[in-house]
Motif scaffolding. Structure first.
Motif, PDB file in Angstrom:
ATOM      1  N   LYS A 195      64.746  63.166 -18.518  1.00  0.00           N
ATOM      2  CA  LYS A 195      64.051  64.382 -18.997  1.00  0.00           C
ATOM      3  C   LYS A 195      64.617  65.657 -18.372  1.00  0.00           C
ATOM      4  N   VAL A 196      65.936  65.651 -18.049  1.00  0.00           N
ATOM      5  CA  VAL A 196      66.511  66.862 -17.437  1.00  0.00           C
ATOM      6  C   VAL A 196      66.609  68.014 -18.437  1.00  0.00           C
ATOM      7  N   ASP A 197      66.391  67.704 -19.729  1.00  0.00           N
ATOM      8  CA  ASP A 197      66.359  68.768 -20.733  1.00  0.00           C
ATOM      9  C   ASP A 197      65.117  69.643 -20.567  1.00  0.00           C
ATOM     10  N   THR A 198      64.151  69.198 -19.744  1.00  0.00           N
ATOM     11  CA  THR A 198      62.909  69.958 -19.567  1.00  0.00           C
ATOM     12  C   THR A 198      62.971  70.914 -18.365  1.00  0.00           C
ATOM     13  N   ILE A 199      64.105  70.906 -17.622  1.00  0.00           N
ATOM     14  CA  ILE A 199      64.229  71.793 -16.459  1.00  0.00           C
ATOM     15  C   ILE A 199      65.559  72.554 -16.514  1.00  0.00           C
ATOM     16  N   GLN A 200      65.698  73.540 -15.650  1.00  0.00           N
ATOM     17  CA  GLN A 200      66.952  74.284 -15.544  1.00  0.00           C
ATOM     18  C   GLN A 200      67.984  73.452 -14.764  1.00  0.00           C
ATOM     19  N   ARG A 201      69.256  73.669 -15.053  1.00  0.00           N
ATOM     20  CA  ARG A 201      70.321  72.893 -14.411  1.00  0.00           C
ATOM     21  C   ARG A 201      70.269  72.972 -12.884  1.00  0.00           C
ATOM     22  N   GLU A 202      69.978  74.179 -12.364  1.00  0.00           N
ATOM     23  CA  GLU A 202      69.966  74.339 -10.897  1.00  0.00           C
ATOM     24  C   GLU A 202      68.789  73.609 -10.231  1.00  0.00           C
ATOM     25  N   GLU A 203      67.833  73.161 -11.032  1.00  0.00           N
ATOM     26  CA  GLU A 203      66.684  72.437 -10.472  1.00  0.00           C
ATOM     27  C   GLU A 203      66.979  70.946 -10.247  1.00  0.00           C
ATOM     28  N   VAL A 204      68.126  70.463 -10.753  1.00  0.00           N
ATOM     29  CA  VAL A 204      68.443  69.034 -10.641  1.00  0.00           C
ATOM     30  C   VAL A 204      68.805  68.651  -9.199  1.00  0.00           C
ATOM     31  N   LEU A 205      69.577  69.505  -8.511  1.00  0.00           N
ATOM     32  CA  LEU A 205      70.033  69.167  -7.149  1.00  0.00           C
ATOM     33  C   LEU A 205      68.894  68.927  -6.162  1.00  0.00           C
ATOM     34  N   PRO A 206      67.845  69.764  -6.150  1.00  0.00           N
ATOM     35  CA  PRO A 206      66.715  69.477  -5.245  1.00  0.00           C
ATOM     36  C   PRO A 206      66.034  68.135  -5.539  1.00  0.00           C
ATOM     37  N   VAL A 207      66.018  67.729  -6.811  1.00  0.00           N
ATOM     38  CA  VAL A 207      65.439  66.426  -7.168  1.00  0.00           C
ATOM     39  C   VAL A 207      66.288  65.302  -6.563  1.00  0.00           C
ATOM     40  N   ILE A 208      67.621  65.442  -6.698  1.00  0.00           N
ATOM     41  CA  ILE A 208      68.542  64.446  -6.130  1.00  0.00           C
ATOM     42  C   ILE A 208      68.337  64.342  -4.621  1.00  0.00           C
ATOM     43  N   ASP A 209      68.247  65.489  -3.952  1.00  0.00           N
ATOM     44  CA  ASP A 209      68.063  65.498  -2.491  1.00  0.00           C
ATOM     45  C   ASP A 209      66.757  64.820  -2.081  1.00  0.00           C
ATOM     46  N   ALA A 210      65.699  65.044  -2.863  1.00  0.00           N
ATOM     47  CA  ALA A 210      64.391  64.465  -2.538  1.00  0.00           C
ATOM     48  C   ALA A 210      64.436  62.938  -2.599  1.00  0.00           C
ATOM     49  N   TYR A 211      65.092  62.383  -3.621  1.00  0.00           N
ATOM     50  CA  TYR A 211      65.126  60.929  -3.784  1.00  0.00           C
ATOM     51  C   TYR A 211      66.162  60.256  -2.885  1.00  0.00           C
ATOM     52  N   ARG A 212      67.214  60.996  -2.543  1.00  0.00           N
ATOM     53  CA  ARG A 212      68.263  60.424  -1.688  1.00  0.00           C
ATOM     54  C   ARG A 212      67.729  59.935  -0.351  1.00  0.00           C
ATOM     55  N   SER A 213      66.677  60.569   0.116  1.00  0.00           N
ATOM     56  CA  SER A 213      66.106  60.192   1.417  1.00  0.00           C
ATOM     57  C   SER A 213      65.359  58.859   1.351  1.00  0.00           C
ATOM     58  N   LEU A 214      65.064  58.372   0.122  1.00  0.00           N
ATOM     59  CA  LEU A 214      64.286  57.142  -0.035  1.00  0.00           C
ATOM     60  C   LEU A 214      65.139  55.882  -0.054  1.00  0.00           C
ATOM     61  N   CYS A 215      66.284  55.944  -0.750  1.00  0.00           N
ATOM     62  CA  CYS A 215      67.099  54.736  -0.966  1.00  0.00           C
ATOM     63  C   CYS A 215      68.582  55.082  -0.898  1.00  0.00           C
ATOM     64  N   ASP A 216      69.377  54.031  -0.765  1.00  0.00           N
ATOM     65  CA  ASP A 216      70.828  54.176  -0.779  1.00  0.00           C
ATOM     66  C   ASP A 216      71.307  53.913  -2.212  1.00  0.00           C
ATOM     67  N   PHE A 217      71.624  54.961  -2.942  1.00  0.00           N
ATOM     68  CA  PHE A 217      72.015  54.830  -4.349  1.00  0.00           C
ATOM     69  C   PHE A 217      73.535  54.787  -4.491  1.00  0.00           C
ATOM     70  N   GLN A 218      74.024  53.854  -5.305  1.00  0.00           N
ATOM     71  CA  GLN A 218      75.461  53.807  -5.602  1.00  0.00           C
ATOM     72  C   GLN A 218      75.838  54.903  -6.611  1.00  0.00           C
ATOM     73  N   GLU A 219      74.922  55.200  -7.523  1.00  0.00           N
ATOM     74  CA  GLU A 219      75.170  56.235  -8.530  1.00  0.00           C
ATOM     75  C   GLU A 219      73.887  57.029  -8.746  1.00  0.00           C
ATOM     76  N   ILE A 220      74.045  58.341  -9.013  1.00  0.00           N
ATOM     77  CA  ILE A 220      72.909  59.192  -9.397  1.00  0.00           C
ATOM     78  C   ILE A 220      73.306  59.909 -10.690  1.00  0.00           C
ATOM     79  N   ILE A 221      72.540  59.668 -11.754  1.00  0.00           N
ATOM     80  CA  ILE A 221      72.923  60.174 -13.074  1.00  0.00           C
ATOM     81  C   ILE A 221      71.738  60.901 -13.721  1.00  0.00           C
ATOM     82  N   PRO A 222      71.865  62.216 -13.936  1.00  0.00           N
ATOM     83  CA  PRO A 222      70.822  62.942 -14.659  1.00  0.00           C
ATOM     84  C   PRO A 222      71.027  62.750 -16.176  1.00  0.00           C
TER      85      PRO A 222
END
Length: 305
Positions: free
Chosen positions: A126-153
């Motif tokens: 649902k990244v079409d519902t937010i501005q592009r610059e708002e994606v990075l803070p979302v990535i940072d928030a989830y990165r602290s939870l798990c070790d992801f091999q890939e992150i794809i918006p």
């Protein structure tokens, strides 16, 4: 045979909280509607397998019920189906919404993923519902939870970046023969697809409090001679007499609407070239979601979990 062994094949589970768009993404990835969708939670109740095949090999997608805190035996069944799937696959796609707030539901999923040994993708839908610059803070928030091999918006609804998901999965799959024929799209029998389509149309048409207590049973599904016409008789099961009256509607108007919408989709998407003669009935089974016997009758098999 050598050709087969040069291909890649494996299983990819799509997990996440209810209503994050798992079924929509799976339908988008395989280019065909198999899993039913709605904006109401608990739309997907069973594990649904769909198959994506191209020249690189084959991905078998498992669309799981949303992981949530169970309130009845049906809820327990759904959570167990999702949890078991996590342990059986080659890649896990964790689908989340584009928010920096990580609630108890997603933290519960993160805790379940701590023991996972296979590649884990974070797919931000649902990244079409937010501005592009708002994606990075979302990535940072989830990165602290798990070790992801890939992150794809992505946007599952609009198909944005969904090809990237397929490409990334193939890069992690082992080599091996195909599990299914190249023209297979799902392992679901047509009876199950028909029942799910009818349930989806009920979800769309009914008030919020009713769909959770609705199951659909196919009583008769038979092709007439020549195969052009298919007779389907199905029962919509609900938990209260008051719900039954709402599902039937004034002079049968609601039931007619559900039947008409279901018949249209079956003829145009799932059974092209065939006409469907659909008859619907409504029956009350109180508290069926807490009955092992009735759940089994309605297609929710504990042994499959």
């Amino acid at each position: 045979m050598i050709e087969d062994m040069e291909k890649k094949s494996g299983f990819a589970a799509i997990i996440g909280r209810p209503n994050v768009g798992k079924s929509t993404m799976m339908n988008q990835l395989i280019g065909q509607k198999i899993a039913i969708t709605s904006k109401k939670p608990q739309t997907t109740r069973n594990r649904i397998q769909t198959v994506y095949t191209d020249e690189r090999g084959q991905i078998v997608f498992l669309d799981t019920p949303g992981i949530h805190k169970a309130k009845n035996k049906l809820g327990e069944y759904m959570v167990q189906a999702a949890s078991r799937t996590i342990k059986e696959v080659d890649v896990i796609l964790w689908l989340v919404e584009p928010s920096t707030y990580i609630g108890p539901g997603d933290r519960h999923i993160a805790a379940q993923l701590e023991q996972v040994k296979v590649p884990l993708f974070l797919v931000i839908n649902k990244v079409d519902t937010i501005q592009r610059e708002e994606v990075l803070p979302v990535i940072d928030a989830y990165r602290s939870l798990c070790d992801f091999q890939e992150i794809i918006p992505i946007s599952a609804l609009k198909g944005h970046n969904t090809r990237d998901v397929v490409d990334s999965i193939f890069s992690y799959l082992p080599q091996g023969p195909l599990y299914y024929d190249e023209d297979t799209v799902t392992d679901q029998p047509m009876r199950q697809i028909a029942a799910e389509v009818i349930r989806e149309k009920s979800l769309h048409a009914l008030d919020d409090e009713i769909p959770h207590g609705v199951a659909v049973v196919i009583d008769i599904m038979k092709e007439r001679k020549g195969g052009r016409l298919v007779d389907i008789e199905a029962t919509i099961v609900c938990e209260k007499e008051s719900h039954k009256r709402i599902i039937i509607g004034k002079q049968g108007s609601m039931l007619k609407k559900i039947g008409s919408n279901a018949r249209y989709e079956l003829e145009h998407e799932h059974m092209p070239g065939q006409q469907v003669n659909l008859k619907l009935w409504v029956k009350v089974q109180k508290n069926w979601r807490d009955s092992d016997f009735l759940m089994k009758n309605f297609g929710y098999e504990k042994k499959e979990v």
